[in-house]
Write a protein that holds these residues in place. Sequence first.
Motif, PDB file in Angstrom:
ATOM      1  N   CYS A 254      33.572  33.961  35.842  1.00  0.00           N
ATOM      2  CA  CYS A 254      33.837  34.730  37.103  1.00  0.00           C
ATOM      3  C   CYS A 254      34.233  33.678  38.272  1.00  0.00           C
ATOM      4  O   CYS A 254      33.215  33.032  38.848  1.00  0.00           O
ATOM      5  CB  CYS A 254      33.003  35.974  37.405  1.00  0.00           C
ATOM      6  SG  CYS A 254      33.384  36.622  39.033  1.00  0.00           S
TER       7      CYS A 254
ATOM      8  N   CYS B 254      33.032  41.748  43.623  1.00  0.00           N
ATOM      9  CA  CYS B 254      34.040  41.655  42.407  1.00  0.00           C
ATOM     10  C   CYS B 254      35.450  42.155  42.830  1.00  0.00           C
ATOM     11  O   CYS B 254      35.522  43.511  43.476  1.00  0.00           O
ATOM     12  CB  CYS B 254      33.554  42.760  41.503  1.00  0.00           C
ATOM     13  SG  CYS B 254      34.627  43.036  40.026  1.00  0.00           S
ATOM     14  N   ASN B 255      36.438  41.374  42.799  1.00  0.00           N
ATOM     15  CA  ASN B 255      37.744  41.714  43.212  1.00  0.00           C
ATOM     16  C   ASN B 255      38.470  42.294  42.190  1.00  0.00           C
ATOM     17  O   ASN B 255      39.879  42.548  42.412  1.00  0.00           O
ATOM     18  CB  ASN B 255      38.507  40.720  44.150  1.00  0.00           C
ATOM     19  CG  ASN B 255      38.518  39.370  42.881  1.00  0.00           C
ATOM     20  OD1 ASN B 255      38.638  39.527  41.893  1.00  0.00           O
ATOM     21  ND2 ASN B 255      38.380  38.324  43.633  1.00  0.00           N
ATOM     22  N   LYS B 256      38.085  42.770  41.107  1.00  0.00           N
ATOM     23  CA  LYS B 256      38.705  43.203  39.918  1.00  0.00           C
ATOM     24  C   LYS B 256      39.612  42.352  39.265  1.00  0.00           C
ATOM     25  O   LYS B 256      40.687  42.815  38.607  1.00  0.00           O
ATOM     26  CB  LYS B 256      39.512  44.674  40.161  1.00  0.00           C
ATOM     27  CG  LYS B 256      38.142  45.606  40.945  1.00  0.00           C
ATOM     28  CD  LYS B 256      37.203  45.995  40.036  1.00  0.00           C
ATOM     29  CE  LYS B 256      36.442  47.298  40.786  1.00  0.00           C
ATOM     30  NZ  LYS B 256      35.372  46.840  41.630  1.00  0.00           N
ATOM     31  N   CYS B 257      39.762  40.997  39.383  1.00  0.00           N
ATOM     32  CA  CYS B 257      40.844  40.065  39.014  1.00  0.00           C
ATOM     33  C   CYS B 257      40.702  40.305  37.415  1.00  0.00           C
ATOM     34  O   CYS B 257      42.013  39.874  36.775  1.00  0.00           O
ATOM     35  CB  CYS B 257      40.749  38.846  39.425  1.00  0.00           C
ATOM     36  SG  CYS B 257      39.190  38.058  38.800  1.00  0.00           S
ATOM     37  N   GLY B 258      39.820  40.367  36.559  1.00  0.00           N
ATOM     38  CA  GLY B 258      39.905  40.352  35.191  1.00  0.00           C
ATOM     39  C   GLY B 258      39.779  39.147  34.410  1.00  0.00           C
ATOM     40  O   GLY B 258      39.731  38.801  33.202  1.00  0.00           O
TER      41      GLY B 258
ATOM     42  N   CYS C  15      37.297  37.489  33.906  1.00  0.00           N
ATOM     43  CA  CYS C  15      36.163  37.503  32.827  1.00  0.00           C
ATOM     44  C   CYS C  15      36.360  38.289  31.729  1.00  0.00           C
ATOM     45  O   CYS C  15      35.597  38.094  30.771  1.00  0.00           O
ATOM     46  CB  CYS C  15      34.869  38.239  33.758  1.00  0.00           C
ATOM     47  SG  CYS C  15      35.315  39.809  34.071  1.00  0.00           S
TER      48      CYS C  15
HETATM   49  S1  SF4 Z   1      36.233  37.885  37.107  1.00  0.00           S
HETATM   50 FE1  SF4 Z   1      35.411  39.858  36.399  1.00  0.00          FE
HETATM   51  S2  SF4 Z   1      33.480  40.062  37.603  1.00  0.00           S
HETATM   52 FE2  SF4 Z   1      34.325  38.328  38.528  1.00  0.00          FE
HETATM   53  S3  SF4 Z   1      35.648  39.210  40.312  1.00  0.00           S
HETATM   54 FE3  SF4 Z   1      37.121  39.159  38.602  1.00  0.00          FE
HETATM   55  S4  SF4 Z   1      36.809  41.251  37.613  1.00  0.00           S
HETATM   56 FE4  SF4 Z   1      35.220  40.940  38.852  1.00  0.00          FE
END
Ligand code: SF4
Length: 419
Positions: free
Chosen positions: A78, A17-21, A23
């Motif tokens: 994700c 998880c790269n914390k991209c958000g 999701c």
């Molecule tokens: S989409 Fe959500 S679960 Fe997937 S990498 Fe980004 S923050 Fe993490």
Amino acid sequence: MELESRFKAALGEIDHCNKCGFCLPACPTYRLTGSELDSPRGRIALVEGVLKNEISVDRGLEASLTYCLGCRACETACPSGVQYHRVLEAGRTLLDKSRPRHRGLTFVPRTLLRLTRQPRQLRRLGRLARRLSKWPMPRSMKNLIPMLDYQPQIVPPTPTRSEPQAAVAFFQGCVQEALFGDANQACQALLEAFGYRVDVPSQQTCCGALAWHAGKTDQARNMARRNIAAFEATGQVPLVNTAGGCGAMLSEYAEIFAEDLEWAARAEHFSNRVQDWTGIIRDQSVLPRFVGEGSRVVLQNSCHLVNVEGGGDGPADLAKWVEGDTFLELKGQNQCCGSAGIYNIQHPDWSGRLLDKKMEEVSCASPDRIVVVNPGCQLQMTWGVSRSGLSAEVEHLARYLYRAFVRGQREPQSLDQVE
Ligand code: SF4
Ligand code: SF4
């Protein structure tokens, strides 16, 4: 050992998880509150903190994980392929370990879980409920107990092919068979009409999903072992069912037994056989006529069918096939309705808020009929119709299609003639 591997698996996902958000917009609870703590990224961060001994298990973690629906829309959204459910399972295990009292089940979920081990009693309850439906009772009560309105007698149509061309093994599901057995009968009748022999092993039992998600992993595994053994007798043929939640669980037996030397291979073989029934019908080389009644129809899809089994397009594709009805595609038709296993019993407040949002969108389409592919969604959407004052009927897609198929059969064409 199992705990260690569960935590290790979760840390592996957390590392991805790269914390991209990305999701966040897909998550129903985040959309409801706008709080990071109710988002997949927030939940992942909390579990990571506990697993890495940076924070302790507290009520914040408990609230955050408790209100997760387990719908897994975050996994589909994700881009890094994070398997969030492994993080959720680890987090809930941490909660169980530190404060088991807070995860205790109340009477109704406990009774429901017990009944899943006793399908005969569940069926008896369904029959009793149907008998009671003939008694006078307030309309509001009828609305709240949708199973009472059911007329489960489906008479299979005469098969249009004389000999079965192939076979499928049919998983009934405990709640589905006991309360909505008409959907199972309709699906079997359709498959038979398409030339399939339908084998229904008598030794099968509940898929174990409710027990698994309630943390009763031993109970769930025992059920899974019994199903694996029961379906081995049906050979290599596809294994189908009409409940999206069950299908997802069956397709994950392989993961549940991955580290079990005795059962891993058998479980993997079992899971590889699981297919969505709508895909089987949709992918026939020729479809017969499905004839509707001039209704406006919307779909409430099963989030587990969409996000776990990957069979999410089948129901809409088939619903669009019905001539004379108008299928109205909703933006949120694949999003969780707030049923989520026993979430609506455990958290009626959040479940009700999610349902009200869902019904706002449904009401805009003014449907006559809401089709569903999971028993929990069927109960929840019937509750939603009651809450919102809509006059739409809620019906399983298999039953809806079966009725449309029978109408189509009254036309002079048959499958053999079309081919
Ligand atoms: S989409 Fe959500 S679960 Fe997937 S990498 Fe980004 S923050 Fe993490
Ligand atoms: S499983 Fe559903 S409710 Fe839970 S974090 Fe993922 S998208 Fe949100």
